[in-house]
Design an enzyme around this catalytic site. Structure first.
Site, mmCIF file in Angstrom:
data_model
loop_
_atom_site.group_PDB
_atom_site.id
_atom_site.type_symbol
_atom_site.label_atom_id
_atom_site.label_comp_id
_atom_site.label_asym_id
_atom_site.label_seq_id
_atom_site.Cartn_x
_atom_site.Cartn_y
_atom_site.Cartn_z
ATOM 1 N N HIS B 75 0.822 -1.207 0.000
ATOM 2 C CA HIS B 75 0.000 0.000 0.000
ATOM 3 C C HIS B 75 0.862 1.267 0.000
ATOM 4 C CE1 HIS B 75 -2.427 3.058 2.374
ATOM 5 N NE2 HIS B 75 -3.021 2.984 1.204
ATOM 6 N N GLU B 78 2.071 1.846 -3.398
ATOM 7 C CA GLU B 78 1.002 2.428 -4.232
ATOM 8 C C GLU B 78 1.018 3.961 -4.113
ATOM 9 O OE1 GLU B 78 -3.016 3.941 -3.381
ATOM 10 O OE2 GLU B 78 -3.198 1.802 -2.903
ATOM 11 N N HIS B 79 1.163 4.454 -2.887
ATOM 12 C CA HIS B 79 1.253 5.913 -2.697
ATOM 13 C C HIS B 79 2.525 6.472 -3.348
ATOM 14 C CE1 HIS B 79 -1.755 7.098 0.575
ATOM 15 N NE2 HIS B 79 -2.040 5.831 0.297
ATOM 16 N N GLU B 155 -3.654 7.738 7.062
ATOM 17 C CA GLU B 155 -4.728 6.998 6.402
ATOM 18 C C GLU B 155 -5.174 5.829 7.292
ATOM 19 O OE1 GLU B 155 -3.897 5.593 2.428
ATOM 20 O OE2 GLU B 155 -5.845 4.606 2.272
#
Lengths: 438, 446
Positions: B75, B78-79, B155
């Site tokens: 994840h 991904e950022h 997040e």
């Protein structure tokens, strides 16, 4: 039939980039709808809305009436009780849903074209002959009270409720759209019948239709579906109001690791001549995702938040600009002070020519992205009607956006942005917030 | 309230269920599918209603492929894919797309990571160049890495730690999957996110991000020939990496029922769910998957489902109830039921009532009418899916990304139509074994 066809010729305008034009369909009985005819798939999507039918018109002691009604319309109508109505929707694969906003009440229907006559008949029954039987009313009441409890777990909801209560102490906007425990508990069948009679009227109705249906086929369905609604009702208008903006930071105590702030100030309404240049300015300031200054300063440079944004909230009686940010408790004060500083910087200096060009390019270029599905197009039609815009609005808007200059943006920033009035509500562990860091 | 969709979410596959309730449908999209010389699979769905396009790249890697002790890496990467290449400076990717009226985002799941842009079709060459560029040439400055790691921690706070039901889901998955990589939270544990390094991210990118480990999905106002020409010019220049084929281990079957109870002063409303390991498109044939999907529909697919009629309408035990089957997975799938207890009703009562309904189907099967209704719903869903060029076609790429075939999606309604009541009964029988329960209660009730 002749009259229908004559009416059809009144106005046919293209939606940008959509192969099919928008047809304005006026039924013999005087119901008007916008239609995008599209036979690519055997389905029909309907979007409808009643102006002024939303939560702001709920009586003060029945806050949540519109919300309860939104859950009750497909729970029995005409000769069908709840189970029979749901069973019919299921057997025909018709999806029907209703929702209450502050200023309006809206509905959506999606059906295969094979079942469209019966689907429209079910929609007619839901709107004109709802039963509001005791069993589904108690069931929906329990569901909406559950939703209120869930919202109480969410810091964004809590902060938003606190902010709106502070902004509108004497106005219905100060009450949550989803209602209050007392209000939802007090709603009875008689209230719901009065609700349907007074808010579902033809003078408030807006309809958008997309799909496998011609104007000549739609016109009689409009009469059959909506013709039985009262022409008008004496529902009193909600008074215009000014938000009480203290410029302070309110707090709500909640045991969460991330504090959530909601903030607002006054903004232009949708019909204000400043609307479009204001949208360009807000895109640069907080509404432009990764292209916005707030995201650059709060998220990208400092890692202080996952999401931060601000944009217009054009409430009918008190248009606002509102935004949100979530930051770990100890640093929420830092996020708030950055937002205040960016607000002031924009007010004093406006945006650069490059920022303005990019914002204009996005706002004009993204218009066709709303046209990805039949329900999405129907919703776009209804939104245009709601704001009393013409069918060719999206084309016209692109041209209007193109004419906006950095000077326009600086002017609306100086005129509208009021950093000293920007009011915050923060939910979280208040003792650990260090709000004095502001 | 102007709380918009959060940017760049990590998701679980359940999100797709929300978009596409009966996801997979027969001859739905009729896509053109081809493979470039370097192994990139390309899927094209034509839809010419508006001059717009949805452009997506799906990588066959996700949270379940992270090295031990490095949860959150897929994840975080991904950022970081938005943090620049030699040609595109950090943070510019989204701005370039937005300046042409486009929107972009990305998502991470257990088995896949996907990136997308929605934009006027004339800009397809641009977004393909940009996406190919970052597939091959990710460049990361240490400062950008560190600030983005903080964003990812925010997040997690927002989406998990601030949300008791998300905390419960996380713990329930850990208990259910135990030794299997699906036990890991997709967003990662905070203590492990803090320890992730720039080198970890670059190594994960090097290992998994390659044309022969990716699927390109283009839906909208395009032709397959045009997409092929553009794909060869952009992605086609990137060499094959020989990425190893992924194999998911077989999970240990739970020896007995598992019960995870979570209460907090934040919780105002009790919630209950049960979840258990089930077949997936990778571990079972299409007919089995269709049977579980149909079972979930008949059991908990809305206001006319068995669970709603019994628990909510007849017995007033619950305020809401739903069933969900996750069949698209590289490893095993899962079957879950969730309910909101009515005030004063215990979770034990809910648990027993749900088990009774599942047992009823296991013992007596479903009726021919229930099966016929479910078939009709799946046929109708096929028409509605074809109408949407953004969300619906994603099921095609998702199937390929988890190692299943296009036909999982395209032939689904046919597979479902061929089912007999006995197939659905067999699926229900498989659910009568051990399962994991998750219980959320207000602190005062404990």
């Amino acid at each position: 039939m002749k009259r229908i066809l004559l009416a059809l010729l009144l106005l046919i305008a293209p939606l940008p980039a959509l192969a099919a034009p928008v047809q304005v369909v006026a039924s013999p009985g005087g119901v008007t709808a916008w239609l995008v005819e599209d036979h690519a798939n055997p389905l029909v999507a309907v979007s409808l809305l009643f102006r002024g039918g939303g939560a702001a018109a709920d009586p003060a002691d029945k806050a949540g009436l519109a919300t309860v009604a939104s859950g009750m319309l497909d729970e029995g109508a005409a000769e069908m009780d709840s189970r029979a109505f749901q069973d019919r929707l299921d057997a025909l694969n018709v999806s029907m849903s209703f929702s209450a906003a502050r200023d309006s009440f809206s509905g959506e229907m999606l059906t295969l074209s094979a079942h469209r006559a019966e689907a429209f008949a079910l929609l007619r029954d839901a709107l004109t002959r709802p039963r509001f039987d005791a069993e589904p009313l108690e069931r929906m009441r329990a569901a909406f009270l559950t939703r209120l409890r869930r919202q109480q777990e969410n810091p964004g909801s809590r902060a938003s409720q606190a902010l709106f209560a502070a902004l509108f102490p004497q106005h219905p906007y100060g009450r949550p759209t989803a209602g209050t425990v007392e209000g939802i508990s007090a709603v009875g069948a008689a209230d719901l019948h009065a609700f349907a009679r007074s808010r579902f009227t033809r003078d408030r109705l807006i309809v958008g239709v997309v799909g496998d249906i011609s104007a000549a086929e739609l016109a009689p369905l409009l009469d059959a579906t909506f013709g039985g609604l009262p022409a008008t009702s004496p529902l009193p208008p909600v008074a215009e109001t000014a938000p009480a903006l203290s410029g302070k930071t309110l707090t709500v105590e909640m045991p969460v690791p991330q504090a959530v702030a909601i903030f607002a100030q006054a903004g232009p309404g949708r019909a204000d001549p400043d609307w479009l240049p204001f949208q360009v300015m807000m895109y640069v300031l907080g509404d432009g995702g990764f292209s916005s200054r707030l995201t650059a300063e709060v998220r990208e440079k400092r890692g202080l938040a996952y999401g931060v944004d601000a944009g217009s909230l054009p409430l009918a009686d008190a248009p606002l600009v509102a935004g949100s940010v979530g930051t770990q408790t100890a640093k929420i004060g830092e996020s708030i002070s950055i937002i205040r500083a960016e607000w002031e910087k924009m007010r004093a200096h406006g945006a650069t020519a490059e920022e303005v060009e990019k914002a204009k390019s996005f706002l004009a270029g993204s218009l066709p992205l709303r046209l990805n599905s039949s329900p999405a197009i129907a919703g776009t039609l209804t939104a245009l009607l709601y704001y009393r815009l013409p069918p060719d609005e999206l084309d016209r808007r692109a041209a209007e956006i193109a004419a906006i200059t950095p000077a326009d943006v600086a002017r609306v920033a100086a005129k509208w942005l009021t950093p000293d009035k920007l009011t915050f509500a923060v939910a979280g562990e208040t003792a650990k917030m260090h709000l004095d860091a502001q | 309230m102007p709380l918009r969709m959060p940017l760049r979410p990590f998701i679980c596959a359940a999100l797709f269920a929300a978009v596409l309730p009966r996801a997979a449908l027969a001859k739905v999209f009729d896509p053109a599918v081809f493979t470039l010389a370097n192994g990139l699979t390309v899927v094209v769905v034509e839809n010419h209603r508006a001059p717009i396009v949805s452009h997506m790249v799906w990588y066959k890697t996700g949270a379940a492929d992270e090295p031990p002790g490095k949860t959150g890496l897929a994840h975080l990467l991904e950022h970081l894919m938005f943090k620049g290449t030699p040609k595109v400076p950090a943070g510019e990717f989204s701005k370039i797309v937005a300046a042409r009226g486009g929107i972009d985002n990305a998502m991470t799941s257990r088995d896949f990571t996907a990136y997308y842009q929605r934009i006027a079709a004339q800009h397809l060459p641009l977004v393909m160049r940009l996406e190919a560029d970052r597939m091959a040439h990710l460049k990361l400055a240490e400062a950008d890495f560190e600030s983005e790691r903080e964003v990812v921690r925010e997040e997690r706070r927002q989406r998990v730690e601030n949300e008791p039901s998300a905390m419960l889901s996380e713990r329930l998955s850990m208990a259910l999957w135990m030794n299997h990589p699906y036990a890991r939270p997709i967003g990662g544990f905070d203590s492990e996110i803090r320890g992730l390094t720039r080198a970890d991210a670059l190594a994960f990118h090097k290992r998994w991000y390659a044309p022969d480990n990716a699927i390109l999905l283009v839906a909208g106002d395009v032709t397959p020939a045009w997409v092929k020409e553009l794909a060869e010019k952009t992605f086609g220049a990137i060499p094959r990496a020989g990425t190893p084929k992924r194999v998911r281990p077989t999970p240990e079957a739970p020896p007995a029922d598992i019960r995870i109870a979570f209460s907090s002063p934040l919780v105002r409303q009790a919630a209950w769910r049960r979840t258990q390991i089930a077949p997936s498109c990778a571990t079972a044939d299409a007919r089995t998957g269709a049977a579980f999907e149909t079972l979930s529909d008949i059991l908990g697919g809305g206001a006319t489902s068995r669970l709603y009629r019994k628990l909510v309408l007849a017995d007033k035990l619950a305020v809401g109830v739903s069933a969900y089957y996750r069949g698209m997975a590289l490893g095993p799938g899962s079957f879950s039921v969730a309910a909101t207890p009515a005030q004063g009703v215990s979770v034990e009562t809910i648990d027993a009532a749900v088990a009774t309904e599942i047992s009823a189907i296991a013992e007596h099967g479903v009726t021919a009418e229930e099966l016929a209704r479910a078939r009709e719903r799946m046929l109708a869903a096929r028409v509605f899916a074809r109408d949407d060029l953004f969300a619906a076609p994603q099921a095609l790429a998702e199937a390929l990304a988890v190692g299943c075939s296009i036909s999982t999606v395209e032939n689904f309604a046919e597979d479902a139509a061929a089912l007999s009541p006995a197939d659905v009964q067999a699926a229900a029988r498989a659910l009568t074994g051990p399962y994991a329960q998750g219980i959320l209660t207000p602190e005062a009730q404990r």
